[in-house]
Scaffold this motif. Sequence first.
Motif, PDB file in Angstrom:
ATOM      1  N   LEU A   1      30.506 167.586 105.431  1.00 49.79           N
ATOM      2  CA  LEU A   1      30.147 166.269 105.964  1.00 49.79           C
ATOM      3  C   LEU A   1      30.340 166.208 107.477  1.00 49.79           C
ATOM      4  CD1 LEU A   1      31.615 163.968 103.157  1.00 49.79           C
ATOM      5  CD2 LEU A   1      29.220 164.634 103.523  1.00 49.79           C
ATOM      6  N   VAL A   2      31.388 166.857 107.972  1.00 51.62           N
ATOM      7  CA  VAL A   2      31.611 166.913 109.415  1.00 51.62           C
ATOM      8  C   VAL A   2      30.451 167.624 110.102  1.00 51.62           C
ATOM      9  CG1 VAL A   2      33.005 168.061 111.191  1.00 51.62           C
ATOM     10  CG2 VAL A   2      34.122 166.709 109.406  1.00 51.62           C
ATOM     11  N   MET A   3      30.082 168.781 109.581  1.00 52.31           N
ATOM     12  CA  MET A   3      29.022 169.547 110.232  1.00 52.31           C
ATOM     13  C   MET A   3      27.682 168.827 110.152  1.00 52.31           C
ATOM     14  SD  MET A   3      30.593 172.015 111.620  1.00 52.31           S
ATOM     15  CE  MET A   3      29.467 173.354 112.052  1.00 52.31           C
ATOM     16  N   ARG A   4      27.423 168.161 109.054  1.00 52.03           N
ATOM     17  CA  ARG A   4      26.184 167.376 108.961  1.00 52.03           C
ATOM     18  C   ARG A   4      26.192 166.237 109.970  1.00 52.03           C
ATOM     19  NH1 ARG A   4      25.791 166.896 102.349  1.00 52.03           N
ATOM     20  NH2 ARG A   4      25.015 169.012 101.948  1.00 52.03           N
ATOM     21  N   ALA A   5      27.350 165.592 110.132  1.00 56.89           N
ATOM     22  CA  ALA A   5      27.443 164.494 111.097  1.00 56.89           C
ATOM     23  C   ALA A   5      27.180 164.981 112.518  1.00 56.89           C
ATOM     24  CB  ALA A   5      28.823 163.834 111.006  1.00 56.89           C
ATOM     25  N   LEU A   6      27.491 166.257 112.774  1.00 59.18           N
ATOM     26  CA  LEU A   6      27.255 166.840 114.093  1.00 59.18           C
ATOM     27  C   LEU A   6      25.843 167.420 114.226  1.00 59.18           C
ATOM     28  CD1 LEU A   6      30.699 168.612 114.594  1.00 59.18           C
ATOM     29  CD2 LEU A   6      29.901 166.523 115.730  1.00 59.18           C
ATOM     30  N   GLY A   7      25.070 167.335 113.148  1.00 59.78           N
ATOM     31  CA  GLY A   7      23.686 167.781 113.192  1.00 59.78           C
ATOM     32  C   GLY A   7      23.461 169.210 112.744  1.00 59.78           C
ATOM     33  N   PHE A   8      24.458 169.815 112.064  1.00 57.44           N
ATOM     34  CA  PHE A   8      24.350 171.212 111.647  1.00 57.44           C
ATOM     35  C   PHE A   8      24.255 171.295 110.123  1.00 57.44           C
ATOM     36  CE2 PHE A   8      27.190 171.428 115.488  1.00 57.44           C
ATOM     37  CZ  PHE A   8      26.178 171.809 116.366  1.00 57.44           C
ATOM     38  N   ASP A   9      23.090 171.703 109.640  1.00 61.03           N
ATOM     39  CA  ASP A   9      22.908 171.896 108.201  1.00 61.03           C
ATOM     40  C   ASP A   9      23.245 173.311 107.768  1.00 61.03           C
ATOM     41  OD1 ASP A   9      22.013 169.277 107.686  1.00 61.03           O
ATOM     42  OD2 ASP A   9      20.001 169.795 108.382  1.00 61.03           O
ATOM     43  N   ARG A  10      23.291 174.242 108.717  1.00 60.87           N
ATOM     44  CA  ARG A  10      23.604 175.633 108.403  1.00 60.87           C
ATOM     45  C   ARG A  10      24.449 176.201 109.543  1.00 60.87           C
ATOM     46  NH1 ARG A  10      22.262 179.445 104.762  1.00 60.87           N
ATOM     47  NH2 ARG A  10      21.862 181.584 105.415  1.00 60.87           N
ATOM     48  N   PHE A  11      25.494 176.940 109.210  1.00 63.35           N
ATOM     49  CA  PHE A  11      26.461 177.364 110.208  1.00 63.35           C
ATOM     50  C   PHE A  11      27.299 178.510 109.651  1.00 63.35           C
ATOM     51  CE2 PHE A  11      27.782 173.709 107.747  1.00 63.35           C
ATOM     52  CZ  PHE A  11      28.985 174.111 107.210  1.00 63.35           C
ATOM     53  N   SER A  12      28.010 179.182 110.543  1.00 62.95           N
ATOM     54  CA  SER A  12      28.962 180.215 110.142  1.00 62.95           C
ATOM     55  C   SER A  12      30.352 179.606 110.023  1.00 62.95           C
ATOM     56  CB  SER A  12      28.967 181.358 111.158  1.00 62.95           C
ATOM     57  OG  SER A  12      27.704 181.992 111.190  1.00 62.95           O
ATOM     58  N   VAL A  13      31.206 180.260 109.239  1.00 59.82           N
ATOM     59  CA  VAL A  13      32.566 179.766 108.993  1.00 59.82           C
ATOM     60  C   VAL A  13      33.553 180.906 109.211  1.00 59.82           C
ATOM     61  CG1 VAL A  13      34.144 178.699 107.333  1.00 59.82           C
ATOM     62  CG2 VAL A  13      31.690 178.140 107.270  1.00 59.82           C
TER      63      VAL A  13
ATOM     64  N   GLU B   1      23.791 177.061 100.571  1.00 56.89           N
ATOM     65  CA  GLU B   1      22.671 176.797 101.473  1.00 56.89           C
ATOM     66  C   GLU B   1      23.131 176.497 102.896  1.00 56.89           C
ATOM     67  OE1 GLU B   1      24.384 172.952 100.538  1.00 56.89           O
ATOM     68  OE2 GLU B   1      23.925 174.710  99.293  1.00 56.89           O
ATOM     69  N   ALA B   2      24.408 176.149 103.050  1.00 56.65           N
ATOM     70  CA  ALA B   2      24.914 175.732 104.361  1.00 56.65           C
ATOM     71  C   ALA B   2      25.593 176.859 105.129  1.00 56.65           C
ATOM     72  CB  ALA B   2      25.889 174.573 104.202  1.00 56.65           C
ATOM     73  N   VAL B   3      26.126 177.856 104.429  1.00 56.84           N
ATOM     74  CA  VAL B   3      26.952 178.874 105.080  1.00 56.84           C
ATOM     75  C   VAL B   3      26.113 180.108 105.385  1.00 56.84           C
ATOM     76  CG1 VAL B   3      29.005 180.315 104.910  1.00 56.84           C
ATOM     77  CG2 VAL B   3      29.016 178.011 103.928  1.00 56.84           C
ATOM     78  N   GLU B   4      25.904 180.344 106.676  1.00 56.00           N
ATOM     79  CA  GLU B   4      25.085 181.483 107.097  1.00 56.00           C
ATOM     80  C   GLU B   4      25.843 182.789 106.968  1.00 56.00           C
ATOM     81  OE1 GLU B   4      22.301 182.850 110.885  1.00 56.00           O
ATOM     82  OE2 GLU B   4      23.380 180.940 110.927  1.00 56.00           O
ATOM     83  N   ARG B   5      27.119 182.767 107.377  1.00 52.79           N
ATOM     84  CA  ARG B   5      27.990 183.935 107.214  1.00 52.79           C
ATOM     85  C   ARG B   5      29.425 183.443 107.221  1.00 52.79           C
ATOM     86  NH1 ARG B   5      24.979 185.109 111.838  1.00 52.79           N
ATOM     87  NH2 ARG B   5      24.129 186.935 110.801  1.00 52.79           N
TER      88      ARG B   5
ATOM     89  N   PRO C   1      26.489 187.058 104.201  1.00 55.22           N
ATOM     90  CA  PRO C   1      27.311 188.179 104.666  1.00 55.22           C
ATOM     91  C   PRO C   1      28.766 187.731 104.846  1.00 55.22           C
ATOM     92  CG  PRO C   1      25.322 187.967 105.985  1.00 55.22           C
ATOM     93  CD  PRO C   1      25.407 186.730 105.149  1.00 55.22           C
ATOM     94  N   VAL C   2      29.714 188.622 104.492  1.00 55.79           N
ATOM     95  CA  VAL C   2      31.138 188.291 104.553  1.00 55.79           C
ATOM     96  C   VAL C   2      31.872 189.378 105.341  1.00 55.79           C
ATOM     97  CG1 VAL C   2      33.247 187.867 103.220  1.00 55.79           C
ATOM     98  CG2 VAL C   2      31.033 187.094 102.333  1.00 55.79           C
ATOM     99  N   LEU C   3      32.692 188.953 106.281  1.00 52.08           N
ATOM    100  CA  LEU C   3      33.614 189.842 106.989  1.00 52.08           C
ATOM    101  C   LEU C   3      35.019 189.526 106.513  1.00 52.08           C
ATOM    102  CD1 LEU C   3      34.396 191.852 109.301  1.00 52.08           C
ATOM    103  CD2 LEU C   3      34.538 189.844 110.798  1.00 52.08           C
ATOM    104  N   THR C   4      35.729 190.523 105.991  1.00 50.78           N
ATOM    105  CA  THR C   4      37.090 190.329 105.493  1.00 50.78           C
ATOM    106  C   THR C   4      38.038 191.165 106.336  1.00 50.78           C
ATOM    107  OG1 THR C   4      36.297 189.991 103.243  1.00 50.78           O
ATOM    108  CG2 THR C   4      38.615 190.514 103.504  1.00 50.78           C
ATOM    109  N   LEU C   5      39.063 190.496 106.879  1.00 49.49           N
ATOM    110  CA  LEU C   5      40.082 191.202 107.638  1.00 49.49           C
ATOM    111  C   LEU C   5      41.389 191.092 106.852  1.00 49.49           C
ATOM    112  CD1 LEU C   5      41.242 192.561 110.180  1.00 49.49           C
ATOM    113  CD2 LEU C   5      41.563 190.283 111.151  1.00 49.49           C
TER     114      LEU C   5
END
Length: 238
Positions: free
Chosen positions: A89-101, A120-124, A234-238
């Motif tokens: 909801l925060v990211m949508r309020a900022l205008g981002f429907d797709r983003f990295s986390v 659908e929202a998480v690019e990577r 895609p996932v990066l795990t450290l």
Amino acid sequence: MKLPFKYRKIDADGVGINCAIGGDDGPPVLLLHGYPQTHLIWHHVAPVLARTHTVVATDLRGYGDSDKPPAGPDHAEYSKRAMARDQILVMRALGFDRFSVVGHDRGRRVGHRLALDHPEAVERLAVLDIVPTRYTFEHADAGFGAEYYHWFFLAAGNGIPERLIGGAPEYWIRARMTARHHGGTPFDPAAMAEYIRCFSTPDAITASCEDYRAAATIDLLHDNASYGTPLTCPVLTL
């Protein structure tokens, strides 16, 4: 102490989430902190990322300057599913429907749930310094119990951890932040002061305990239901 960013408190269906937003353009990336910290865990990283990305660093519900809603008997208000929905909801309020986390510790658990519930929202996704909750509980032994006793202490009922931590919150924060699994490394004094300020109220202490109570109950139900479901990004795990 603040990041050199713009600050907003965004309403996520009645829960105010504190956000620091930096960078005017570039792909959006959401940064999620761990326990017992706030968005300031990223104070070295976020300004560098903001040179090439639009960076959103939030305080999870129950932490920092975000709201701390009361919890019910099933702890659903502090489930990673609820926390993940806040972030969508925060990211949508900022205008981002797709983003990295990028998630560390508790934020990693929120990021994983976010990618499962909202693919659908998480690019990577990048997950740092953590083993999945479900796996950890299934493989806990004496060594884990000695090193990570706080998992079980914070999840205890009857207000026990709240009463004990409430007697010396600064001591608890400093003891946790210099524990062996953090390498005993000193933290930035200004960041540490913010962690202590934000954590030292009864509502904040209870909320952080509810986070761990959810992890030991409703989060496991959600994780069991999702077990075997592959992430599509895609996932990066450290």
